[in-house]
Write a protein that holds these residues in place. Structure first.
Motif, PDB file in Angstrom:
ATOM      1  N   GLY A  44       0.783  -1.298   0.027  1.00  0.00           N
ATOM      2  CA  GLY A  44      -0.101   0.083   0.179  1.00  0.00           C
ATOM      3  C   GLY A  44       0.839   1.203   0.146  1.00  0.00           C
ATOM      4  N   ALA A  45       0.376   2.179  -0.714  1.00  0.00           N
ATOM      5  CA  ALA A  45       1.047   3.627  -0.580  1.00  0.00           C
ATOM      6  C   ALA A  45       0.499   4.394  -0.124  1.00  0.00           C
ATOM      7  N   TYR A  46       0.944   5.244   0.872  1.00  0.00           N
ATOM      8  CA  TYR A  46       0.133   6.152   1.845  1.00  0.00           C
ATOM      9  C   TYR A  46       0.575   7.528   1.840  1.00  0.00           C
ATOM     10  N   LYS A  47      -0.131   8.506   1.775  1.00  0.00           N
ATOM     11  CA  LYS A  47       0.094  10.001   2.196  1.00  0.00           C
ATOM     12  C   LYS A  47      -0.423  10.125   3.231  1.00  0.00           C
ATOM     13  N   GLY A  48       0.257  10.270   4.566  1.00  0.00           N
ATOM     14  CA  GLY A  48      -0.063  10.271   5.861  1.00  0.00           C
ATOM     15  C   GLY A  48      -0.855   8.847   5.889  1.00  0.00           C
ATOM     16  N   GLN A  49      -2.154   9.200   6.543  1.00  0.00           N
ATOM     17  CA  GLN A  49      -2.907   8.140   6.840  1.00  0.00           C
ATOM     18  C   GLN A  49      -3.809   7.607   5.801  1.00  0.00           C
ATOM     19  N   GLN A  50      -3.737   8.274   4.543  1.00  0.00           N
ATOM     20  CA  GLN A  50      -4.779   7.961   3.338  1.00  0.00           C
ATOM     21  C   GLN A  50      -3.984   7.150   2.515  1.00  0.00           C
ATOM     22  N   PRO A  51      -4.860   5.896   2.316  1.00  0.00           N
ATOM     23  CA  PRO A  51      -4.103   4.886   1.270  1.00  0.00           C
ATOM     24  C   PRO A  51      -4.230   5.551  -0.168  1.00  0.00           C
ATOM     25  N   VAL A  52      -3.339   5.741  -0.972  1.00  0.00           N
ATOM     26  CA  VAL A  52      -3.505   6.240  -2.522  1.00  0.00           C
ATOM     27  C   VAL A  52      -3.119   5.384  -3.595  1.00  0.00           C
ATOM     28  N   LEU A  84      -5.093   2.569  -8.036  1.00  0.00           N
ATOM     29  CA  LEU A  84      -4.641   4.134  -7.735  1.00  0.00           C
ATOM     30  C   LEU A  84      -5.968   4.795  -7.243  1.00  0.00           C
ATOM     31  N   ASN A  85      -5.793   5.421  -5.920  1.00  0.00           N
ATOM     32  CA  ASN A  85      -6.893   6.085  -5.534  1.00  0.00           C
ATOM     33  C   ASN A  85      -6.165   7.497  -4.720  1.00  0.00           C
ATOM     34  N   PRO A  86      -5.935   8.292  -5.653  1.00  0.00           N
ATOM     35  CA  PRO A  86      -5.254   9.678  -5.061  1.00  0.00           C
ATOM     36  C   PRO A  86      -6.287  10.494  -4.317  1.00  0.00           C
ATOM     37  N   ALA A  87      -5.444  11.073  -3.511  1.00  0.00           N
ATOM     38  CA  ALA A  87      -6.551  12.131  -2.705  1.00  0.00           C
ATOM     39  C   ALA A  87      -6.778  13.408  -3.571  1.00  0.00           C
ATOM     40  N   SER A  88      -5.878  13.579  -4.514  1.00  0.00           N
ATOM     41  CA  SER A  88      -6.050  14.968  -5.480  1.00  0.00           C
ATOM     42  C   SER A  88      -6.247  14.170  -6.758  1.00  0.00           C
ATOM     43  N   PRO A  89      -7.262  15.123  -7.643  1.00  0.00           N
ATOM     44  CA  PRO A  89      -7.380  14.695  -8.903  1.00  0.00           C
ATOM     45  C   PRO A  89      -6.349  15.187  -9.953  1.00  0.00           C
ATOM     46  N   LYS A  90      -5.341  15.925  -9.378  1.00  0.00           N
ATOM     47  CA  LYS A  90      -4.254  16.350 -10.282  1.00  0.00           C
ATOM     48  C   LYS A  90      -3.596  15.314 -11.004  1.00  0.00           C
ATOM     49  N   ARG A  91      -3.269  15.558 -12.333  1.00  0.00           N
ATOM     50  CA  ARG A  91      -2.533  14.270 -13.008  1.00  0.00           C
ATOM     51  C   ARG A  91      -1.205  14.254 -12.539  1.00  0.00           C
ATOM     52  N   HIS A  92      -0.350  15.218 -12.075  1.00  0.00           N
ATOM     53  CA  HIS A  92       0.815  15.140 -11.676  1.00  0.00           C
ATOM     54  C   HIS A  92       1.180  14.423 -10.417  1.00  0.00           C
ATOM     55  N   LYS A  93      -0.029  14.547  -9.462  1.00  0.00           N
ATOM     56  CA  LYS A  93       0.068  13.929  -8.486  1.00  0.00           C
ATOM     57  C   LYS A  93      -0.292  12.287  -8.588  1.00  0.00           C
ATOM     58  N   ARG A  94      -1.327  12.103  -9.447  1.00  0.00           N
ATOM     59  CA  ARG A  94      -1.666  10.580  -9.836  1.00  0.00           C
ATOM     60  C   ARG A  94      -0.457   9.845 -10.413  1.00  0.00           C
ATOM     61  N   GLU A  95       0.337  10.520 -11.139  1.00  0.00           N
ATOM     62  CA  GLU A  95       1.314   9.940 -11.779  1.00  0.00           C
ATOM     63  C   GLU A  95       2.584   9.834 -10.806  1.00  0.00           C
ATOM     64  N   ARG A  96       2.565  10.520  -9.986  1.00  0.00           N
ATOM     65  CA  ARG A  96       3.755  10.572  -8.853  1.00  0.00           C
ATOM     66  C   ARG A  96       3.293   8.981  -8.175  1.00  0.00           C
ATOM     67  N   ILE A  97       2.148   9.005  -7.590  1.00  0.00           N
ATOM     68  CA  ILE A  97       1.801   8.163  -7.012  1.00  0.00           C
ATOM     69  C   ILE A  97       2.078   6.688  -7.564  1.00  0.00           C
ATOM     70  N   ASN A  98       1.832   6.575  -8.961  1.00  0.00           N
ATOM     71  CA  ASN A  98       1.884   5.269  -9.773  1.00  0.00           C
ATOM     72  C   ASN A  98       3.436   4.997 -10.004  1.00  0.00           C
TER      73      ASN A  98
END
Length: 338
Positions: A44-52, A84-98
């Motif tokens: 699991g990838a987490y940003k704080g307590q949020q699974p992304v 993938l379940n990013p907290a933000s809809p922004k593409r660059h953040k989704r791609e970073r998580i991926n």
């Protein structure tokens, strides 16, 4: 962002409300784990307590080397792979998580080692496998048919079907055949149909009887149904086992060719399944009926009659000559790579 190894309970808590496949369910993963010789590893990838981001893999060490698979082979799991379940809809953040989830799992399980064979069949919703290509894996687009049932009635839906399929489905009201959802015993009867069909083509069974029984026994009741067609005296004609994710119903097993008074029983079964998707409140989140596969030419002619959407997904594999040889060796040992 941190990458963590998860327990099944933690995995279940981290799953989003939608956007994943039925075999991502923790109970389904547990049954797969029980029936494979591989070790289930959940990341699991987490940003704080949020699974992304989430990724399940099955890791095994054999004489021919290590395999890292998602899903494991020979269980009729259409797709697994990353969520993938990013907290933000922004593409660059989704791609970073991926990117970070991909690299973390690759490093942790040693996927880039010369003796490791990696194969992953991704979810429909996973539209960006580029991080794997950038890490020298090969990508292959694959396809499935999905009937869009959102905002439809059975009559408006059938208007898009082929004339022959529509005519057969409308025969349901005229025939004295009954189609009902039944239990696990009936699922095992459907399984016998499937086995006999494979034997006719000298093929091995896609799943074992025990796996089917354990899977349906373990999944919540709302995640599976067994639709069975019977004559007025109760004689079995045919059946279909459907599975359900939050978004999709899956035509998973069964549907072996059968005819009743000159009408395809399968067409009648599919009509009842679709009617339930359109009218049953328990299935209101489901927006599509996945016919599970559009990659075998001889099967596409029938499936295309449903006027389905052709949906793409990706298979990611280790690349290069050495991996081709390793894949061949693995197929010889296991007898399958499906």
């Amino acid at each position: 962002m941190e990458i963590e190894r998860l327990t099944l309970e933690e995995w279940g808590d981290a799953l989003p409300a939608s956007g994943y496949e039925v075999f991502h369910d923790p109970d389904a993963l547990a049954v797969l784990d029980d029936h494979t010789n591989a070790e289930l590893q959940l990341y699991g990838a987490y940003k704080g307590q949020q699974p992304v981001g989430l990724l399940p893999v099955f890791v095994s060490d054999r004489s021919i080397g290590r395999t890292v698979l998602s899903p494991p082979v020979s269980f009729s799991v259409p797709r697994l792979g990353p969520i993938l379940n990013p907290a933000s809809p922004k593409r660059h953040k989704r791609e970073r998580i991926n990117q970070q989830l991909t690299e973390a799992v690759i490093d942790t399980v040693g996927v880039t080692d010369r003796t490791t064979l990696f194969r992953m069949s991704c979810p429909i919703e996973y539209a960006d496998p580029r991080p794997y290509e950038w890490n020298d894996f090969s990508l292959e687009p694959r396809f499935t048919y999905v009937v869009d049932v959102e905002g439809e009635t059975i009559e408006t839906l059938m208007k898009g079907f082929s004339k022959s399929l529509r005519r057969e489905m409308r025969k349901e009201d005229e025939l004295d055949i009954s189609i009902e959802a039944e239990g696990i015993d009936s699922a095992l009867r459907v399984y016998e149909d499937v086995i006999n069909q494979y034997r006719k083509h000298d093929d091995s069974a896609p799943i074992s009887r025990s796996f089917l029984r354990d899977l349906l026994s373990s999944l919540d009741d709302e995640l599976w149904r067994v639709y069975v067609a019977r004559t007025p005296d109760g004689e079995y004609q045919s059946g279909i086992i459907t599975l359900y994710s939050p978004d999709l119903a899956y035509f998973w097993q069964g549907g072996v060719t059968a005819s009743y008074e000159g009408v395809s029983v399968n067409s009648l079964l599919h009509r009842v399944i679709l009617e339930d998707l359109l009218t049953d409140p328990q299935l209101e989140s489901v927006t599509g009926y996945d016919l599970v596969g559009a990659n075998t030419e001889r099967l596409c002619e029938y499936k295309a009659k449903f006027n389905s959407d052709l949906r793409q997904y990706y298979v990611v594999e280790s690349s290069g000559l050495e991996m081709s040889l390793a894949k061949t060796a693995y197929q010889r040992v296991t007898g399958s790579f499906k």
